[in-house]
Structures are given as C-alpha cells and as structure tokens.
Design a protein around this motif. Structure first.
Motif, PDB file in Angstrom:
ATOM      1  N   SER A 289       0.840  -1.195   0.000  1.00  0.00           N
ATOM      2  CA  SER A 289       0.000   0.000   0.000  1.00  0.00           C
ATOM      3  C   SER A 289       0.873   1.242   0.000  1.00  0.00           C
ATOM      4  O   SER A 289       2.006   1.232   0.493  1.00  0.00           O
ATOM      5  N   TYR A 290       0.330   2.313  -0.565  1.00  0.00           N
ATOM      6  CA  TYR A 290       0.990   3.614  -0.520  1.00  0.00           C
ATOM      7  C   TYR A 290      -0.070   4.691  -0.401  1.00  0.00           C
ATOM      8  O   TYR A 290      -0.941   4.831  -1.264  1.00  0.00           O
ATOM      9  N   ALA A 291      -0.023   5.444   0.695  1.00  0.00           N
ATOM     10  CA  ALA A 291      -0.950   6.549   0.934  1.00  0.00           C
ATOM     11  C   ALA A 291      -0.190   7.855   0.858  1.00  0.00           C
ATOM     12  O   ALA A 291       0.921   7.967   1.387  1.00  0.00           O
ATOM     13  N   VAL A 292      -0.784   8.860   0.218  1.00  0.00           N
ATOM     14  CA  VAL A 292      -0.115  10.155   0.102  1.00  0.00           C
ATOM     15  C   VAL A 292      -1.151  11.267   0.038  1.00  0.00           C
ATOM     16  O   VAL A 292      -2.214  11.115  -0.561  1.00  0.00           O
ATOM     17  N   LEU A 293      -0.841  12.382   0.685  1.00  0.00           N
ATOM     18  CA  LEU A 293      -1.671  13.586   0.635  1.00  0.00           C
ATOM     19  C   LEU A 293      -0.760  14.759   0.325  1.00  0.00           C
ATOM     20  O   LEU A 293       0.106  15.123   1.126  1.00  0.00           O
ATOM     21  N   TRP A 294      -0.933  15.324  -0.869  1.00  0.00           N
ATOM     22  CA  TRP A 294      -0.109  16.439  -1.304  1.00  0.00           C
ATOM     23  C   TRP A 294      -0.787  17.758  -0.925  1.00  0.00           C
ATOM     24  O   TRP A 294      -1.834  18.108  -1.491  1.00  0.00           O
ATOM     25  N   GLU A 295      -0.210  18.475   0.024  1.00  0.00           N
ATOM     26  CA  GLU A 295      -0.637  19.833   0.399  1.00  0.00           C
ATOM     27  C   GLU A 295      -2.106  19.921   0.797  1.00  0.00           C
ATOM     28  O   GLU A 295      -2.692  21.001   0.753  1.00  0.00           O
ATOM     29  N   GLY A 296      -2.715  18.813   1.169  1.00  0.00           N
ATOM     30  CA  GLY A 296      -4.122  18.827   1.500  1.00  0.00           C
ATOM     31  C   GLY A 296      -5.024  19.065   0.311  1.00  0.00           C
ATOM     32  O   GLY A 296      -6.234  19.263   0.469  1.00  0.00           O
ATOM     33  N   GLU A 297      -4.463  19.042  -0.899  1.00  0.00           N
ATOM     34  CA  GLU A 297      -5.226  19.348  -2.112  1.00  0.00           C
ATOM     35  C   GLU A 297      -5.555  18.105  -2.934  1.00  0.00           C
ATOM     36  O   GLU A 297      -6.594  18.031  -3.577  1.00  0.00           O
ATOM     37  N   VAL A 298      -4.653  17.131  -2.932  1.00  0.00           N
ATOM     38  CA  VAL A 298      -4.834  15.902  -3.701  1.00  0.00           C
ATOM     39  C   VAL A 298      -4.360  14.743  -2.846  1.00  0.00           C
ATOM     40  O   VAL A 298      -3.293  14.812  -2.218  1.00  0.00           O
ATOM     41  N   GLY A 299      -5.160  13.677  -2.802  1.00  0.00           N
ATOM     42  CA  GLY A 299      -4.781  12.495  -2.036  1.00  0.00           C
ATOM     43  C   GLY A 299      -4.932  11.252  -2.871  1.00  0.00           C
ATOM     44  O   GLY A 299      -5.694  11.215  -3.849  1.00  0.00           O
ATOM     45  N   ALA A 300      -4.196  10.212  -2.500  1.00  0.00           N
ATOM     46  CA  ALA A 300      -4.290   8.952  -3.228  1.00  0.00           C
ATOM     47  C   ALA A 300      -3.960   7.796  -2.295  1.00  0.00           C
ATOM     48  O   ALA A 300      -3.173   7.941  -1.343  1.00  0.00           O
ATOM     49  N   LEU A 301      -4.569   6.663  -2.571  1.00  0.00           N
ATOM     50  CA  LEU A 301      -4.202   5.407  -1.923  1.00  0.00           C
ATOM     51  C   LEU A 301      -4.042   4.366  -3.011  1.00  0.00           C
ATOM     52  O   LEU A 301      -5.001   4.062  -3.737  1.00  0.00           O
ATOM     53  N   ALA A 302      -2.837   3.830  -3.113  1.00  0.00           N
ATOM     54  CA  ALA A 302      -2.549   2.761  -4.059  1.00  0.00           C
ATOM     55  C   ALA A 302      -2.462   1.446  -3.286  1.00  0.00           C
ATOM     56  O   ALA A 302      -1.685   1.335  -2.324  1.00  0.00           O
ATOM     57  N   LEU A 303      -3.255   0.474  -3.699  1.00  0.00           N
ATOM     58  CA  LEU A 303      -3.238  -0.857  -3.106  1.00  0.00           C
ATOM     59  C   LEU A 303      -2.819  -1.841  -4.190  1.00  0.00           C
ATOM     60  O   LEU A 303      -3.351  -1.803  -5.302  1.00  0.00           O
ATOM     61  N   TYR A 304      -1.873  -2.724  -3.884  1.00  0.00           N
ATOM     62  CA  TYR A 304      -1.381  -3.643  -4.908  1.00  0.00           C
ATOM     63  C   TYR A 304      -1.098  -5.013  -4.303  1.00  0.00           C
ATOM     64  O   TYR A 304      -0.889  -5.167  -3.102  1.00  0.00           O
ATOM     65  N   ASP A 305      -1.119  -6.000  -5.178  1.00  0.00           N
ATOM     66  CA  ASP A 305      -1.082  -7.400  -4.763  1.00  0.00           C
ATOM     67  C   ASP A 305       0.313  -7.990  -4.925  1.00  0.00           C
ATOM     68  O   ASP A 305       0.509  -9.028  -5.562  1.00  0.00           O
ATOM     69  N   ALA A 306       1.283  -7.322  -4.343  1.00  0.00           N
ATOM     70  CA  ALA A 306       2.665  -7.780  -4.472  1.00  0.00           C
ATOM     71  C   ALA A 306       3.519  -7.148  -3.384  1.00  0.00           C
ATOM     72  O   ALA A 306       3.133  -6.135  -2.781  1.00  0.00           O
ATOM     73  N   CYS A 307       4.657  -7.737  -3.147  1.00  0.00           N
ATOM     74  CA  CYS A 307       5.700  -7.109  -2.340  1.00  0.00           C
ATOM     75  C   CYS A 307       6.773  -6.635  -3.302  1.00  0.00           C
ATOM     76  O   CYS A 307       7.306  -7.429  -4.080  1.00  0.00           O
ATOM     77  N   VAL A 308       7.061  -5.358  -3.266  1.00  0.00           N
ATOM     78  CA  VAL A 308       8.007  -4.789  -4.215  1.00  0.00           C
ATOM     79  C   VAL A 308       9.214  -4.225  -3.470  1.00  0.00           C
ATOM     80  O   VAL A 308       9.171  -3.992  -2.264  1.00  0.00           O
ATOM     81  N   ASP A 309      10.293  -4.003  -4.196  1.00  0.00           N
ATOM     82  CA  ASP A 309      11.520  -3.533  -3.562  1.00  0.00           C
ATOM     83  C   ASP A 309      11.537  -2.007  -3.474  1.00  0.00           C
ATOM     84  O   ASP A 309      10.639  -1.319  -3.954  1.00  0.00           O
ATOM     85  N   TRP A 310      12.587  -1.483  -2.832  1.00  0.00           N
ATOM     86  CA  TRP A 310      12.688  -0.040  -2.623  1.00  0.00           C
ATOM     87  C   TRP A 310      12.698   0.755  -3.929  1.00  0.00           C
ATOM     88  O   TRP A 310      11.997   1.770  -4.031  1.00  0.00           O
TER      89      TRP A 310
END
Length: 326
Positions: A289-310
């Motif tokens: 998962s990756y959650a992000v909120l840019w400046e309180g103006e745009v937000g996103a949550l990415a959910l994915y079915d894998a373990c990925v590297d850095w």
C-alpha cells in the motif's frame, strides 16, 4: 528470507522533481495511467483511490470505474495512521496525554510514554512481531480480536531493549502497545473505540486475514474511504494537518519527520504526508500500500497485490507525483 516489511519510508518521496513550488492539482487520468503503467512494470494488479479539493473547498473522491467501489485492500502499515489519529482524539478529549506513561494504563509494561510510542522513540526493540506475524494470519474471529497482548508479553519478557530511548527506531511493537493503551483508556476494544472516535465508515475495517495486527498493520480499506479519512484527519483543516509540529514528531532525515503514524515534510505553506506499507509472507500473502496527501489538495491510496523492492516504491511515488505536479 524476507517475511514482513513493516514500513518503507523513502525519505525523499512526496516531492515534485523541480526547484519550483507548484501547487498540487488533480490529474485523474494522468494518475490512473501512471499507476496502471507501474502495475504492469511490477507484473501485478491493484486499485487506486483518488480525491481532490474543489474550488469551493469541498473534498470529493474520484475513480475511473464503478467496479472499483467493491474492492477492499490491505492497508498494512498504513493502518498506523488510523491508530494514531484515534489516540489524538482521546488526547483532544482530555482522556489521555502524550506524556501518559504506559504502566499507568497497563500495569506491567515498559516505562515509556504515549508520545514515544506514537513516534517510535520508545527504545523498544528488536521487533518481535516480525517473527510471529506469519503465524497469526487468519486467526482473528471478530473485530475485537487482535494479538497486541502477545506483543506486550514478548516486550515484558525481554531482558534489555536494543533501541535508544528518544531515538527513532521503527518497530511495530510501539503501535501494538498503543492499541492496548487506547483500550485501557476507553474501556472498550480497540476497533470499537477507533471506529466511533473517528466516525469511520464500513469502508475501513479489520482485515479478515491480517486482523491480528489491527493497531499496527491489520486494517483493510476501500480506497475512497481511506482517502477521505486521510483528508479529514491530515488535511489542512485538521489538528494534524494544521500544524504537525505541534504534535509528537521526530526528524528521521533532513527535513523529513515521522509524526502521528505517517511521514511528513513541509512543502510551501503546507505539508505533504505519505506512508508505504507491506505484508510479505512468502507462500501466504503479499500485499502493499501507498498513501499520500499532497498539500491537503490531492490524495491517493494505491493498493497492490505484491511485495516490491525499494526502487519500485520510489518509482511509484515518482510516477504519481509527476502526475500531480506536471
């Protein structure tokens, strides 16, 4: 063998690749396209939730397809933002203080404060959950069941702690104990308390598979519901988003801070918040998962079915950020 990724912070993330400071703006088509390309590159599948603030100040969730509406995904370590926001509600109501010491709530427990647990500066370590979490998959029976008391027993049994109190050391144990502190303060189960305190919809709930980890990594969410939560509790009109420096926080890299269950940095006259999570159990479960909120103006949550590297995590952040800061 890698069993669990507790967190990936990637200190340089959530910044546009420019010396200027443009304002975040939603590019829904660009965001979805960038995410789809990343999923293909990682040979996996996933779901993206997006939200933005309209000119009249209202926050709206957007998605490309109505079929996304029925999909829930594992938040993994992004769950910590829910636990931290829940603790803040209790502090704001005068039921708890950041300086409250854990033994006052739990009896036999490390002599650390709620604020230290929130920021991973308690000195607790090593992280006992990394060895035990694979054995706890699927063992919860209802929303009140989680295994934080097992974590407390493991911490109490440790003769010495390997961390340095006051120094940042990411450890799931901190949020397991925070979950128990929330229960002791409210005299109700962790999830019942936090669902009520945060007025959460059914779009965020304990995971059927990872629910044993509720306070530190066992929640699931529909992307729309979590993005709405993120804006409500970390947006500019929230206690956290108005001034995260007024709350417990610790600098973990130059200009990058760990605050209430999430990483943040100042950007312009606002803040960018973000957090990665992953549950990696070879042969049993792989989710990110990756959650992000840019400046309180745009937000996103990415959910994915894998373990990925850095590098793949960095590529995901870069792709989404370039769509928001064209």
């Amino acid at each position: 063998m890698r069993h669990v990724i507790g967190v990936a912070l990637l200190f340089g993330l959530a910044l546009p690749a420019t010396a200027q400071e443009p304002r975040a703006q939603l590019n829904a088509v660009g965001l979805k396209s960038a995410y789809d390309d990343w999923l293909v590159a990682q040979s996996t599948t996933g779901t993206l939730g997006m939200g933005t603030r309209l000119d009249d100040g209202r926050w709206v969730a957007l998605r490309e397809s109505e079929s996304d509406a029925v999909q829930m995904g594992e938040l993994a370590s992004v769950s910590k933002s829910v636990t931290a926001a829940c603790a803040l509600q209790l502090v704001d109501a005068g039921q708890l203080e950041w300086s409250t010491r854990l033994p006052a709530l739990l009896g036999t427990a490390p002599d650390v404060t709620i604020g230290e647990l929130i920021t991973h500066t308690s000195g607790l370590g090593p992280d006992s959950t990394q060895a035990t979490m694979p054995n706890w998959l699927g063992r919860t029976t209802d929303s009140t069941t989680h295994f934080s008391d097992h974590v407390l027993n493991a911490v109490n049994a440790r003769e010495t702690q390997q961390g340095t109190r006051g120094a940042y050391l990411y450890n799931n144990e901190n949020y397991a104990l925070l979950g128990l502190a929330i229960e002791a303060t409210s005299a109700s189960p962790y999830w019942e308390t936090c669902k009520a305190e945060l007025d959460l919809s059914d779009g965020i709930s304990p995971s059927p598979r990872a629910g044993a980890f509720q306070p530190w990594g066992g929640l699931q969410a529909h992307p729309d519901a979590y993005v709405s939560f993120l804006e409500t509790h970390f947006g500019p009109h929230s206690i956290i988003g108005a001034d995260p420096f007024a709350l417990p926080h610790v600098e973990i890299a130059e200009g990058v801070y760990y605050g209430l269950g999430i990483v943040f940095r100042r950007f312009g006259d606002s803040y960018n918040f973000w957090h990665f999570g992953a549950l990696c159990f070879p042969g049993q479960m792989n989710a990110g998962s990756y959650a992000v909120l840019w400046e309180g103006e745009v937000g996103a949550l990415a959910l994915y079915d894998a373990c990925v590297d850095w590098p793949a995590m960095g590529a995901l952040d870069g792709a989404l950020t370039r769509a928001v800061y064209p």
